[in-house]
Design a protein around this motif. Sequence first.
Motif, short mmCIF file in Angstrom:
data_model
loop_
_atom_site.label_atom_id
_atom_site.label_comp_id
_atom_site.label_asym_id
_atom_site.label_seq_id
_atom_site.Cartn_x
_atom_site.Cartn_y
_atom_site.Cartn_z
N GLN A 1 4.54 -6.64 -0.03
CA GLN A 1 3.83 -7.34 -1.11
C GLN A 1 2.50 -7.88 -0.61
N LEU A 2 2.50 -8.49 0.57
CA LEU A 2 1.26 -9.01 1.14
C LEU A 2 0.26 -7.88 1.40
N PHE A 3 0.76 -6.78 1.90
CA PHE A 3 -0.09 -5.64 2.21
C PHE A 3 -0.76 -5.08 0.95
N VAL A 4 0.01 -4.93 -0.13
CA VAL A 4 -0.54 -4.40 -1.38
C VAL A 4 -1.54 -5.39 -1.98
N ARG A 5 -1.26 -6.69 -1.88
CA ARG A 5 -2.23 -7.67 -2.37
C ARG A 5 -3.56 -7.54 -1.64
N ALA A 6 -3.50 -7.19 -0.36
CA ALA A 6 -4.72 -7.07 0.44
C ALA A 6 -5.55 -5.84 0.07
N ILE A 7 -4.89 -4.71 -0.22
CA ILE A 7 -5.63 -3.46 -0.45
C ILE A 7 -5.87 -3.17 -1.93
N ALA A 8 -5.16 -3.85 -2.83
CA ALA A 8 -5.37 -3.66 -4.28
C ALA A 8 -6.15 -4.85 -4.81
N THR A 9 -7.43 -4.65 -5.07
CA THR A 9 -8.31 -5.74 -5.49
C THR A 9 -8.96 -5.41 -6.83
N PRO A 10 -9.51 -6.38 -7.52
CA PRO A 10 -10.18 -6.12 -8.81
C PRO A 10 -11.30 -5.09 -8.69
N SER A 11 -12.02 -5.12 -7.57
CA SER A 11 -13.12 -4.16 -7.39
C SER A 11 -12.62 -2.79 -6.96
N GLN A 12 -11.39 -2.75 -6.44
CA GLN A 12 -10.82 -1.48 -5.98
C GLN A 12 -9.31 -1.46 -6.28
N PRO A 13 -8.96 -1.23 -7.56
CA PRO A 13 -7.53 -1.19 -7.94
C PRO A 13 -6.80 -0.06 -7.21
N LEU A 14 -5.51 -0.23 -7.09
CA LEU A 14 -4.69 0.76 -6.39
C LEU A 14 -3.74 1.46 -7.37
N VAL A 15 -3.76 2.79 -7.35
CA VAL A 15 -2.80 3.59 -8.10
C VAL A 15 -1.84 4.20 -7.10
N LEU A 16 -0.57 3.87 -7.21
CA LEU A 16 0.47 4.39 -6.32
C LEU A 16 1.39 5.30 -7.13
N PHE A 17 1.33 6.59 -6.84
CA PHE A 17 2.13 7.57 -7.58
C PHE A 17 3.23 8.12 -6.68
N LEU A 18 4.47 7.93 -7.09
CA LEU A 18 5.62 8.47 -6.37
C LEU A 18 6.35 9.47 -7.26
N ASP A 19 6.46 10.69 -6.76
CA ASP A 19 7.04 11.79 -7.53
C ASP A 19 8.53 11.95 -7.22
N ASP A 20 9.27 12.47 -8.19
CA ASP A 20 10.70 12.76 -8.04
C ASP A 20 11.51 11.53 -7.67
N LYS B 1 -2.23 -8.26 -9.10
CA LYS B 1 -2.71 -7.96 -10.45
C LYS B 1 -3.54 -6.68 -10.52
N SER B 2 -3.69 -5.98 -9.40
CA SER B 2 -4.55 -4.80 -9.39
C SER B 2 -3.81 -3.55 -8.94
N LEU B 3 -2.51 -3.52 -9.21
CA LEU B 3 -1.69 -2.37 -8.83
C LEU B 3 -1.19 -1.65 -10.09
N LEU B 4 -1.37 -0.33 -10.11
CA LEU B 4 -0.78 0.51 -11.13
C LEU B 4 0.21 1.43 -10.44
N PHE B 5 1.49 1.22 -10.68
CA PHE B 5 2.51 2.09 -10.11
C PHE B 5 2.89 3.15 -11.14
N ILE B 6 2.87 4.41 -10.70
CA ILE B 6 3.27 5.53 -11.56
C ILE B 6 4.41 6.27 -10.87
N GLY B 7 5.49 6.43 -11.60
CA GLY B 7 6.63 7.17 -11.06
C GLY B 7 7.03 8.27 -12.01
N SER B 8 7.45 9.40 -11.48
CA SER B 8 7.91 10.50 -12.33
C SER B 8 9.31 10.90 -11.90
N TYR B 9 10.08 11.38 -12.85
CA TYR B 9 11.44 11.82 -12.54
C TYR B 9 11.91 12.82 -13.58
N ARG B 10 12.96 13.55 -13.24
CA ARG B 10 13.55 14.53 -14.16
C ARG B 10 14.63 13.84 -14.99
#
Length: 577
Positions: free
Chosen positions: A329-348, A370-379
């Motif tokens: 959680q701390l790590f994601v807060r550090a790298i996901a910022t308002p100026s550089q949002p983070l999209v994390l996509f995990l497949d399957d 507040k600057s993380l978009l998590f995208i997950g896909s599954y069957r």
Amino acid sequence: VASKWKSLSVDERQIYDNMAAEDLARYRQELKIYKIKVAEEKEKARKKADEESATAFSTTQSKPPQLSKTEEPFETYQARSGASQHNDTLSAVRSGEIKPSFVGSSHAVPEESTSSPQSVINTPSTSSIEKIDGIATGKKKGTNYLDQTPAKKSKEMLINSNNKKTLGAKRESLTGSFNFQTEKLYGRDNHTSTIMNVYKKVGQCKSSSEMVVVSGYSGAGKSALVQQIKEPVTEMGGNFLCGKFDHFRQMEPLSALIVAFTQFCNGIIKEDADKLYRTKIAIQEKVGSASAFLVNVIPSLCQIIQIPTTETVDVSGMEAQHMLKYVFQLFVRAIATPSQPLVLFLDDLQWADPLSLDLIESLVSDTESKSLLFIGSYRDNEVDDRHPLAVKLRNIESKQVNITKINVGDLSKEDTNELISDLIQTSSELTQSLTNAVFRKTSGNVLFILQFLSSICNEGFLFFSTNSKAWQWDISMIESKNVADNTVELMLRKILQLPTQIQSALKLMACLGFCCEEFIVSSMAAGGGVLNISTAHLFDSLEFAAKEGLVDHVGSSYKFAHDQIQLAAYSLIPENE
């Protein structure tokens, strides 16, 4: 790992032992089912080859049918597919009247009768033939609809052509071994807009993190849909990370997350010094001395930050899991910022391990991020209400996390017609009959459509006529063609048509995982290796598989174009091996 195992209590060890036993039993059962299917497919392929040989001979009344690909050595097959055809060039090609680019198992087919109601003649532009990619010519790396890897993703459909002009001087029509690929998405505009709108909300930091869940049947194009937003996200200053859970690596905790964040670390060190320094300071300020704990999970992180010299607290069991979630959680807060949002996509996600699902829940429910978009896909056809993923999604929803659900279905008949029209560069009005036949056979599944088109082209039911300079197809033969019940069976049929050496290379790669590095492949062949073939021949086989559209060679790694291809190749391995 050994020390952590020793630190577990007897009850905790028993839990892991039970999980391993259940997984092993399930894998053995799945493998048994696949073996039965393989045996059936081999028998079907043999009977089909006999029937087609007899049909071709009686129809053409010409020379006897050639040996099937599985009956000839790899070197002979490769030579027939490429270099040997350079001596066979049409005068029409020399004059520039047409510019075909056919390489593969090209052969003459019966001269078509324009009066026959079963032969549909189309008149595309003279450049349409250049839009076909011969399997044996080498397609552009990374351009695969089935995978949509991080290589260039342009806006339009591409079917790569090759400079080799290999038409027989007396041939009136052409067929061959073709690999239909497209980068354009069909019928997915609304889905793409929905995901981008969610990303814009994350960039505005109006609420907590957002979550998008993409579901659909295998081969529907879920991964391709999400990969489509990578370019606009990076252009808007965001980071796009992706990882994929592997069917054969479910016992490896956090495998997809580690791949995704390793990708982030490797990307940051290639940026300018100022950005690298800002990232380093942000991580050190947020994570602090706990970064040593994080480096144990993501070794590449040590390229960005210095490992603290202070002694870390030795924790185990549930305490270690809580520590892991908090540090991430701390790590994601550090790298996901308002100026550089983070999209994390995990497949399957249907193959995600329990710890990964727990960590995903902790990240998306973190109110400080507040600057993380998590995208997950599954069957969705593999996930019922009792599946761990379904249970976890219900838990996340109960925590008031904003979840946007997208279901990717099959293409409509109109979208299928547009796809086919683009692929063969023929008017959509003229392709209606072909579309109707293909749609009935594939039900609009993108993976099925592309592979089915490649199949009927290889068998001569879809071909380019040099007489009429138009694409033609035999509706009656296409309608009579048997279609696989699922994607694994479809891929099995394609792999079984390849030379034995290439099949062996694919089986070896399937054991190594969805993706493997060149140096690993090289080490497997060193000194005779497990396949008893040279390193050069092994790489030749994988390159040929790449030209067949089964494997992608991106950078220094090989990866299957679709996980169903990996499953099909793995299922070909005898139990005693």
